[in-house]
Write an enzyme that holds these catalytic residues in place. Sequence first.
Site, PDB file in Angstrom:
ATOM      1  N   ARG A 122       0.783  -1.140  -0.286  1.00  0.00           N
ATOM      2  CA  ARG A 122      -0.360  -0.521   0.469  1.00  0.00           C
ATOM      3  C   ARG A 122       0.906   1.497  -0.092  1.00  0.00           C
ATOM      4  NH1 ARG A 122      -3.280  -3.060   3.824  1.00  0.00           N
ATOM      5  NH2 ARG A 122      -5.250  -3.665   1.492  1.00  0.00           N
ATOM      6  N   LYS A 144       3.798  11.937 -10.957  1.00  0.00           N
ATOM      7  CA  LYS A 144       2.826  10.934 -12.111  1.00  0.00           C
ATOM      8  C   LYS A 144       3.919   9.830 -12.504  1.00  0.00           C
ATOM      9  CE  LYS A 144       0.102  13.904 -14.330  1.00  0.00           C
ATOM     10  NZ  LYS A 144       0.039  14.680 -16.378  1.00  0.00           N
ATOM     11  N   GLU A 186      11.392  19.177 -23.533  1.00  0.00           N
ATOM     12  CA  GLU A 186      10.661  19.152 -22.570  1.00  0.00           C
ATOM     13  C   GLU A 186      11.532  20.563 -22.040  1.00  0.00           C
ATOM     14  OE1 GLU A 186       7.974  17.931 -21.488  1.00  0.00           O
ATOM     15  OE2 GLU A 186       8.458  15.964 -22.127  1.00  0.00           O
ATOM     16  N   LYS A 228       8.037  23.429 -12.879  1.00  0.00           N
ATOM     17  CA  LYS A 228       7.949  21.929 -12.723  1.00  0.00           C
ATOM     18  C   LYS A 228       7.250  22.317 -11.447  1.00  0.00           C
ATOM     19  CE  LYS A 228       6.329  17.454 -13.630  1.00  0.00           C
ATOM     20  NZ  LYS A 228       5.807  16.253 -14.422  1.00  0.00           N
ATOM     21  N   GLU A 238      -3.111  18.265 -11.293  1.00  0.00           N
ATOM     22  CA  GLU A 238      -3.606  17.986 -12.418  1.00  0.00           C
ATOM     23  C   GLU A 238      -5.333  17.911 -12.095  1.00  0.00           C
ATOM     24  OE1 GLU A 238      -1.412  16.645 -15.922  1.00  0.00           O
ATOM     25  OE2 GLU A 238      -3.511  17.365 -17.345  1.00  0.00           O
ATOM     26  N   ARG A 242      -1.980  22.687 -14.147  1.00  0.00           N
ATOM     27  CA  ARG A 242      -1.136  21.591 -14.113  1.00  0.00           C
ATOM     28  C   ARG A 242      -0.934  21.174 -16.221  1.00  0.00           C
ATOM     29  NH1 ARG A 242       1.965  16.088 -10.341  1.00  0.00           N
ATOM     30  NH2 ARG A 242       3.314  15.614 -12.353  1.00  0.00           N
ATOM     31  N   ASN A 246       1.726  20.139 -20.329  1.00  0.00           N
ATOM     32  CA  ASN A 246       1.228  19.797 -21.197  1.00  0.00           C
ATOM     33  C   ASN A 246       1.633  20.976 -22.943  1.00  0.00           C
ATOM     34  OD1 ASN A 246       0.851  17.404 -20.262  1.00  0.00           O
ATOM     35  ND2 ASN A 246      -1.307  17.908 -19.321  1.00  0.00           N
ATOM     36  N   HIS A 249       0.964  18.859 -26.335  1.00  0.00           N
ATOM     37  CA  HIS A 249       1.483  17.063 -26.095  1.00  0.00           C
ATOM     38  C   HIS A 249       0.416  17.096 -26.517  1.00  0.00           C
ATOM     39  CE1 HIS A 249       4.879  17.744 -22.909  1.00  0.00           C
ATOM     40  NE2 HIS A 249       4.621  16.202 -22.905  1.00  0.00           N
ATOM     41  N   HIS A 253       1.086  13.632 -28.841  1.00  0.00           N
ATOM     42  CA  HIS A 253       0.417  12.512 -28.545  1.00  0.00           C
ATOM     43  C   HIS A 253       0.009  11.933 -29.575  1.00  0.00           C
ATOM     44  CE1 HIS A 253      -0.134  13.503 -23.949  1.00  0.00           C
ATOM     45  NE2 HIS A 253       1.350  12.774 -24.654  1.00  0.00           N
ATOM     46  N   HIS A 267       9.766  10.986 -28.031  1.00  0.00           N
ATOM     47  CA  HIS A 267       8.651  11.333 -26.539  1.00  0.00           C
ATOM     48  C   HIS A 267       9.162  13.073 -27.143  1.00  0.00           C
ATOM     49  CE1 HIS A 267       4.894  13.088 -24.133  1.00  0.00           C
ATOM     50  NE2 HIS A 267       6.729  13.840 -23.669  1.00  0.00           N
TER      51      HIS A 267
HETATM   52  N1  GLY Z   1       4.665  15.391 -17.477  1.00  0.00           N
HETATM   53  C1  GLY Z   1       3.687  16.627 -17.448  1.00  0.00           C
HETATM   54  C2  GLY Z   1       2.860  16.379 -16.145  1.00  0.00           C
HETATM   55  O1  GLY Z   1       3.718  16.104 -15.178  1.00  0.00           O
HETATM   56  O2  GLY Z   1       2.061  16.755 -15.877  1.00  0.00           O
END
Ligand code: GLY
Length: 367
Positions: A122, A144, A186, A228, A238, A242, A246, A249, A253, A267
């Site tokens: 957990r 993430k 990035e 960030k 998000e 946040r 993107n 992106h 994508h 990417h």
């Molecule tokens: N890579 C985008 C984020 O971490 O929100």
Amino acid sequence: MRETVHVNLPGRAYDVLIGSGLLHDAGTLIAPLLHRPRVVVVTDETVGALHLHSLQEGLHRSGIEMATLTLTPGEATKCWAELTRCVEWMLDQKVERRDVVVALGGGVIGDLVGFAASILRRGVRFVQIPTSLLAQVDSSVGGKTGINTRHGKNLVGAFHQPSLVLADVDVLGTLEPRDFLAGCGEVVKYGLLGDAVFFDWLEANGALMAQGNVQARAYAVRRSVEMKAEIVMRDETEQGDRALLNLGHTFCHALEAATGYSDRLLHGEGVAIGCALAFETSARMGLCSQEDPSRLRAFLKDMGMKTDLKDIEGSLPDASDLVALMGQDKKVMDGQLRFIMARGIGEAFVTSDVSLNVVEQVLKDSL
Ligand code: GLY
């Protein structure tokens, strides 16, 4: 040379250390997190061959033992089978609730191991040691974690913040130039989304950074991580801001799906092209001046980065099919696609109010 960015999330705060010699000092840096002198490390074959020995020596210097699981490099490793393997191996290693798991690698290893740590007993703590530029500036920070499924990328996962991130800029010296430049996609994203002064800096210092200047690399990683961290502290899960991370992106994508998530498009390369397309769309919608996409394109080209759809090898679906692929994006909300557009360099915002006809024309012109 060492800098610290503090990610101040209540109850889940941690430091991101950026600089040289962090693998060498890993033992001293990780020891304060440990209840017993032992960690498990997950890496991949490529990174393991290059950096596992330094990490092991760094840990041994502080009397910390490690056991290692080495996985196959590549995006395909971010799957259910490897997640199971990882978790079962950690249980074989008798990892306890108070132990620490270490992810040594790029975004694939960080995402997979972070997710494994989030569900093991957990939730156990984990340390990210990102070894690609992309992982240092983006995926290792912000919590993430996850895997891909047959339905798409990153569709199963959890928010699980690391307890420490060690971004050792020396390891960037072992990257292939293409991988380094992909990571720059990035990096430039941060200047474009919220810091015009950083974009100016990149225009002046990008070449130095690509040539291997360690100070320039450390500055670019630090500024990216600071930005960030600021965004993640405002909006960890998000719900709002946040999404700015993107930028580029939605286009990226669709392009990754169109190229089968293969080596045809990395990417970060897709992010760079996506940012150029997002700025072109913004200019055509009258949101920013035409000078902004032109300036961005000039920067990307000077750096030798991919800029246009025609820079992707092989054939691509036509523009209308690419727009259809965008409809599969995770950011679709209530059936509406959300885009990150810009009012200028450093001034991005989230909107659903984008004409798909304009997007299609922008894509056509880039093919
Ligand atoms: N890579 C985008 C984020 O971490 O929100």
